[in-house]
Design a protein around this motif. Structure first.
Motif, short mmCIF file in Angstrom:
data_model
loop_
_atom_site.label_atom_id
_atom_site.label_comp_id
_atom_site.label_asym_id
_atom_site.label_seq_id
_atom_site.Cartn_x
_atom_site.Cartn_y
_atom_site.Cartn_z
N SER A 63 0.83 -1.20 0.00
CA SER A 63 0.00 0.00 0.00
C SER A 63 0.87 1.26 0.00
O SER A 63 0.61 2.20 -0.75
N GLY A 67 1.22 4.04 -3.02
CA GLY A 67 0.99 5.45 -2.75
C GLY A 67 2.17 6.30 -3.17
O GLY A 67 2.00 7.40 -3.69
N SER A 68 3.37 5.79 -3.00
CA SER A 68 4.55 6.58 -3.39
C SER A 68 4.70 6.62 -4.91
O SER A 68 5.23 7.58 -5.46
N GLU A 70 2.24 6.96 -6.93
CA GLU A 70 1.26 7.93 -7.41
C GLU A 70 1.71 9.37 -7.18
O GLU A 70 1.26 10.27 -7.86
N GLN A 71 2.59 9.58 -6.24
CA GLN A 71 3.03 10.94 -5.93
C GLN A 71 4.08 11.41 -6.93
O GLN A 71 4.95 10.66 -7.33
#
Length: 77
Positions: A63, A67-68, A70-71
């Protein structure tokens, strides 16, 4: 340690994982600590606990990794 004591195994598993990854304490040193405390523990048992902890943390890792991805990092140029 008794095999059927789930709570003891949970506590020991968390303790071993914290010492291994937070305190950077190698497994063989953890074994020495357990031995000094009078706890007879097979090396394979401690390794199994650490592996089980890693397996439980795998979804969290995935997870965080997703998330990283997407940044967007700011462009310095």
């Amino acid at each position: 340690m008794s095999r059927g004591n789930r709570h003891t195994n949970n506590i020991s598993s968390r303790h071993g994982g914290a010492e291994k990854y937070c305190d950077h304490l190698p497994v063989y040193r953890q074994m020495i600590r357990f031995d000094r405390a009078g706890i007879k523990l097979a090396h394979s048992t401690l390794l199994d606990w650490i592996a089980r902890t890693c397996t439980l943390l795998q979804p969290l890792y995935e997870s965080l990794k997703a998330g990283s991805d997407e940044q967007q990092l700011p462009d310095d140029g």
